[in-house]
Design an enzyme around this catalytic site. Structure first.
Site, PDB file in Angstrom:
ATOM      1  N   GLU A 495       8.047  -1.703  -0.662  1.00 53.19           N
ATOM      2  CA  GLU A 495       7.236  -0.854   0.201  1.00 53.19           C
ATOM      3  C   GLU A 495       7.615  -1.114   1.660  1.00 53.19           C
ATOM      4  O   GLU A 495       8.406  -0.395   2.203  1.00 53.19           O
ATOM      5  CB  GLU A 495       5.743  -1.105  -0.043  1.00 53.19           C
ATOM      6  CG  GLU A 495       4.878  -0.124   0.711  1.00 53.19           C
ATOM      7  CD  GLU A 495       3.578   0.201   0.010  1.00 53.19           C
ATOM      8  OE1 GLU A 495       3.300  -0.338  -1.059  1.00 53.19           O
ATOM      9  OE2 GLU A 495       2.824   1.030   0.543  1.00 53.19           O
ATOM     10  N   GLU A 759      -3.732  -8.697   0.592  1.00 53.38           N
ATOM     11  CA  GLU A 759      -3.975  -7.254   0.664  1.00 53.38           C
ATOM     12  C   GLU A 759      -5.394  -6.905   0.204  1.00 53.38           C
ATOM     13  O   GLU A 759      -6.034  -6.036   0.761  1.00 53.38           O
ATOM     14  CB  GLU A 759      -2.972  -6.539  -0.245  1.00 53.38           C
ATOM     15  CG  GLU A 759      -3.179  -5.034  -0.356  1.00 53.38           C
ATOM     16  CD  GLU A 759      -2.066  -4.348  -1.127  1.00 53.38           C
ATOM     17  OE1 GLU A 759      -1.458  -5.009  -1.994  1.00 53.38           O
ATOM     18  OE2 GLU A 759      -1.813  -3.161  -0.867  1.00 53.38           O
TER      19      GLU A 759
HETATM   20  C1  BGC Z   1      -0.161   0.030   1.563  1.00 55.78           C
HETATM   21  C2  BGC Z   1      -1.263  -0.037   2.578  1.00 55.78           C
HETATM   22  C3  BGC Z   1      -1.495   1.329   3.086  1.00 55.78           C
HETATM   23  C4  BGC Z   1      -1.997   2.104   1.905  1.00 55.78           C
HETATM   24  C5  BGC Z   1      -2.429   3.492   2.181  1.00 55.78           C
HETATM   25  C6  BGC Z   1      -0.632   0.851   0.421  1.00 55.78           C
HETATM   26  O1  BGC Z   1       0.329   0.984  -0.546  1.00 55.78           O
HETATM   27  O2  BGC Z   1       0.272  -1.214   1.190  1.00 55.78           O
HETATM   28  O3  BGC Z   1      -1.313  -1.097   3.335  1.00 55.78           O
HETATM   29  O4  BGC Z   1      -2.258   1.439   4.216  1.00 55.78           O
HETATM   30  O5  BGC Z   1      -1.062   2.107   0.854  1.00 55.78           O
HETATM   31  O6  BGC Z   1      -3.465   3.732   1.392  1.00 55.78           O
END
Ligand code: BGC
Length: 919
Positions: A495, A759
């Site tokens: 990501e 997270e």
């Molecule tokens: C990310 C987040 C991001 C989110 C959006 C995720 O996959 O890691 O940090 O803001 O998606 O909903």
């Protein structure tokens, strides 16, 4: 400079010394492209400086020759110059070093100077080089396995090309500057020596809009006679795997890496020469069989080409490089500092887990890579490094949360005595590395190399509570790990995208930890590049076609919130000036699609209060609150710039607030959804008038209290909960949330050994183990946005709501009020911050019946100081009763009726307040 001699402004030391001279927020930048760069400095007061001393005038002069005539001289300007001075002299010449000196006159008389320099980059039309590459039609896409070798998964990636060229210098140059960029990543060497220390250069931008180049001073590397320029290229963001689109390397920008470089040589006799990339360069494959940011790097030493980066190497067997393109229109000078290797971690523990396998624990989750010294690796033998943030129950690497990021580096031997292997074109997010292929592993041979964008550390925080201290530590590592060319969400899985909300909520914390002005000046441009023609801000910047779309409330709004916050912290109006049209277009877009002012449509992939717990906050509540906030900040930005649109956006903001109240707020202050985040957004964004704000605040406090006290916020609410509760005069609740170690809480992850911010609140639980691996990063900074309050609240280092660049401080430490009520909360806290005006320092300490505050207010700043003690206490500053202390003015107490805190005003200087209970 006109009058010659560096002493001329320094008549006598009176104690205001300019330091930390910056050009466009960088120290001695090489190769700037800005025609009117901002020259700024901080001030330090000498020991003898009287209190209240402030800068009253400045002078900046700029010259090519420090002893020659001025190129531009402001003369003495009666102004503090506190946020810097935009260059406004005759046009700057390209590729020229300008020396500049600032002189600051203080109210106390006298003046002091300091000097620095900046250098301009290539001028308009000066790029004459071409984009070159190894013949892409002839390159095998995938390196075939060597005879008898185990298959090597090269992830469909090609070997990294080497490009070289020799040239003859008729004499030793007095000056040599190398301007380089790549579509992909590059590492450049001159006569066998590396130029500069940039990693992962040229960094990530949307290469369809803008490609930054870097400038290197290679004067010391070029010599008379034969010289060699040698470059290794890799795919990087340009043609490698990016984001969660892992099947499609090369899908976003291009399919093979390309180089552009131009070396400018100035000789002592006044002659000059330029060597650029063109079809005379030679190309071959090198030892890197593949390199990719997500997948990792494979270095096959058998393909090492000894001497290729030095003159005299016979490249007769190499191919001619091919010109891929001659368009240089997208090349721009870098505005940020590059990623650099900025730290090293020795292994905390090495465990042998198999005959040839070791597990290395670096004791810290971080972004970077491993440097490994390997001795006597036989030809074809492999050493494999796998990386992970956590260990599985059975003690092996936990890699499922990396999704498709292979995060594996491979070294293949050729029988060298010693090889120092450190991959160059990849990075991983990890704490553990598994090293396979070596029967023994000595700790001295393994190092964790920490990589991140070079953002000078500007803040420090500490307190007596070990949990909160640890929390701050984890927050700073979240920042380090995720400021890698762009502010990313996470450094480990497939990501690593510049998610706008993550950046927006964490920005206030980031700005207190480090000087991120240049870093965000670059990313602000990434956001602008990514805005769609109708005004839609993206959800990630750089924007990726087909990834993450645009316009989610709280995400897209970062296009407004980020420049505004940067302006408030650094005082550089250009943050607003370059974004104002885009801000307006964004607000207009939402308005156009939602004429009734409730933001329901054009919400993109509405993420709401992402990863919140319990009852969700209604999507329209989140969205409309942000709509009001963006309209309001656009109005404020316009007002700062004297732009005529200010009133229109202010009126719109007022209308949206009204609509918000009508639609979602009942007469008793209840907000639809009745969630913590609903109240937090309404209160933090000042959507409610006093008569509604009051009960809404009480309801918020009740919700938090009834829940445990416990928070339930996601990404959008989490950064607001501490400041808002504190603003409601409930620091007790903030301390309760902060001290909580049950899930969900900031300290809960510490129970599982967290060294970074997770997270999710429940990334790992005693009962359930790891959260779903599809989305479970252990290094995401968003939930760490409480870091701002540690400085502003707990330590009490803040600026007033209308203050810019810390001109008017609010020093309001927040131990539990009143202090004699003892609790688990800290007995002391301290914060220091290198503000644009100079260093701010706060340290408080309390014991039963005693409170001490040490304070440094930088030159030219003022401060309102709140001592959390009743006015009836005996309060002294230094040796004097506070009422008699020089430079201290008592202004009252707060809340006025209850006299719970003692308030005074001070200006620049050092102070020690000591308060004691009288009876
Ligand atoms: C990310 C987040 C991001 C989110 C959006 C995720 O996959 O890691 O940090 O803001 O998606 O909903």
């Amino acid at each position: 400079m006109t009058e010659g001699g560096s002493q001329r402004h320094s008549q006598r030391s009176h104690g205001l010394r300019p330091y930390a001279l910056r050009c466009d927020h960088r120290t001695t930048p090489l190769g700037i492209g800005e025609s009117a760069p901002l020259l700024s400095w901080r001030l330090a007061a000498g020991e003898k400086t009287p209190r209240g001393n402030a800068p009253v005038a400045y002078r900046v002069d700029v010259a090519e020759d420090p002893d020659g005539p001025s190129h531009w001289d402001t003369g003495r300007v009666e102004d503090t110059g506190a946020t810097g001075v935009g260059y406004a002299g005759p046009p700057l010449r390209p590729r020229t070093r300008y020396h500049w000196r600032v002189t600051v006159w203080a109210a106390s008389g006298g003046a002091e100077s300091a000097e620095s320099w900046f250098e301009t980059g290539l001028g308009e039309g000066e790029w004459r080089a071409s984009w070159i590459a190894r013949d892409w039609t002839a390159v095998d896409v995938v390196d075939p396995p060597e005879e008898g070798e185990r298959a090597l998964d090269s992830h469909g990636l090609s070997p990294s090309p080497l490009l070289r060229r020799e040239f003859t210098a008729p004499m030793t140059p007095v000056r040599a500057r190398l301007y380089v960029s790549a579509r992909g990543l590059y590492e450049v060497r001159v006569n066998g020596e590396r130029a500069g220390d940039a990693e992962l250069a040229p960094g990530w931008t949307d290469y369809r809009h803008r490609i930054q180049y870097q400038a290197y001073d290679v004067t010391e590397l070029v010599r008379e006679g034969a010289n060699a320029l040698a470059v290794t290229l890799a795919d990087g963001w340009w043609s490698g795997y990016v984001g969660f689109d892992p099947r499609r390397a090369g899908a976003h920008y291009g399919t093979f890496p390309q180089l552009i470089a131009q070396l400018h040589l100035d000789y002592p006799d006044g002659s000059a020469d330029v060597v650029g990339t063109d079809e005379t360069w030679r190309a071959a494959r090198g030892p890197i069989r593949y390199a990719d940011l997500l997948m990792g790097e494979c270095h096959d030493a058998r393909y090492t080409v000894d001497g290729w980066d030095r003159p005299g190497f016979d490249d007769g067997g190499w191919e001619a490089a091919r010109v891929a393109d001659t368009d240089t229109s997208l090349l721009v000078a870098s505005v940020d500092e590059p990623v650099r290797a900025l730290g090293e971690l020795p292994p905390a523990e090495i465990r042998k887990v198999g005959p040839e396998t070791h597990l290395v624990d670096f004791g810290q989750n971080f972004a970077g890579r491993v440097r490994l010294t390997v001795r006597g690796l036989a030809p074809g033998r492999r050493v494999v490094l796998r990386h992970a943030e956590a260990l599985d129950e059975d003690g092996s690497l936990y890699v499922t949360n990396l999704r498709t990021a292979a995060a594996t580096d491979v070294l293949i031997g050729r029988g060298d005595d010693t090889v120092v292997f450190e991959p160059r074109f990849t990075y991983h997010g990890f704490r553990y590395a598994e090293v396979t292929g070596l029967p023994e592993l000595d700790a001295a041979d393994v190092t964790g190399v920490v990589l991140h964008s070079d953002t000078p550390w500007a803040g420090a925080f500490d307190c007596s509570d070990p949990g909160v201290r640890r929390l701050h530590h984890n927050i700073t590592w979240g920042q380090r790990s995720n400021f890698v060319s762009v502010p990313t969400d996470c450094p480990q899985r497939d990501e690593r995208l510049g998610w706008l909300a993550d950046a927006q909520v964490f920005l206030p914390t980031a700005c207190l930890n480090a000087d991120v002005a240049a870093f965000f000046a670059k990313w602000t441009r990434d956001v602008l590049d990514a805005q769609s023609p109708d005004g839609g801000f993206p959800n990630v910047a750089p924007r990726l076609a087909g990834v993450a779309d645009e316009g989610a409330p709280g995400w897209g709004d970062a296009g407004v919130l980020v420049p505004w916050h940067l302006y408030r912290v650094y005082g550089d109006e250009r943050f607003l000036a370059c974004s104002l049209d885009a801000m307006g277009a964004w607000v207009d877009l939402i308005h156009r699609h939602n004429p009734d002012l409730i933001w329901r449509t054009k919400v993109g992939p509405h993420f709401a209060d992402w990863l919140s717990l319990g009852r969700p906050t209604p999507r329209e509540v989140v969205a409309t609150a942000y709509f009001a906030r963006s309209a309001e900040l656009t109005a404020r930005a316009a007002r700062v710039l004297g732009d005529g649109r200010a009133d229109r956006y202010a009126a719109l903001a007022a209308d949206v607030r009204r609509a918000f109240i009508e639609e979602f707020v009942s007469a008793d202050g209840r907000i639809e959804g009745d969630t913590q985040t609903a109240y937090l957004l309404a209160l933090a964004f000042e959507l409610l008038p006093g008569e509604l704000a009051d009960p809404a605040g009480k309801r918020l406090a009740a919700l938090v209290e009834e829940a445990g006290p416990r928070l339930s916020t996601g990404f959008l609410g989490v950064g607001l909960i501490a400041p808002v509760l504190d603003g409601l005069d409930r620091p007790d609740l903030v301390h309760a949330l902060l001290g909580r170690t049950e899930q969900p809480s900031w300290l809960y992850p510490l129970r599982h050994g967290a060294t970074t911010i997770w997270e999710r609140w429940d990334g790992y639980t005693d009962e359930g183990g790891f959260q779903a691996p599809a989305m479970n990063s252990f290094n995401h900074y968003a939930l760490g946005s409480v870091g701002e309050w540690l400085y502003r609240g707990l330590a009490g280092l803040d600026q007033a709501p209308d203050s810019v660049a810390y001109g008017d401080l609010v020093i309001r430490p927040r131990p539990f009020t009143p202090p004699e009520v003892s609790g688990a909360e800290p007995s002391w806290a301290e914060a220091a911050y290198e503000s644009p005006r100079g260093r701010i320092g706060v340290r408080w300490e309390r014991a039963d019946g005693r409170f001490q505050l040490d304070l440094t207010v930088p030159p030219g700043a003022t401060a309102t100081v709140h001592l959390p003690v009743p006015r009836t206490w005996d309060v002294r500053e230094g040796d004097d009763p506070v009422g008699d202390a020089p430079g201290v003015e008592i202004v009252g107490s707060e809340p006025a009726a209850e006299e719970r805190s003692f308030v005074c005003r001070v200006s620049s200087g050092e102070y020690r307040f000591l308060a004691r209970r009288t009876e």
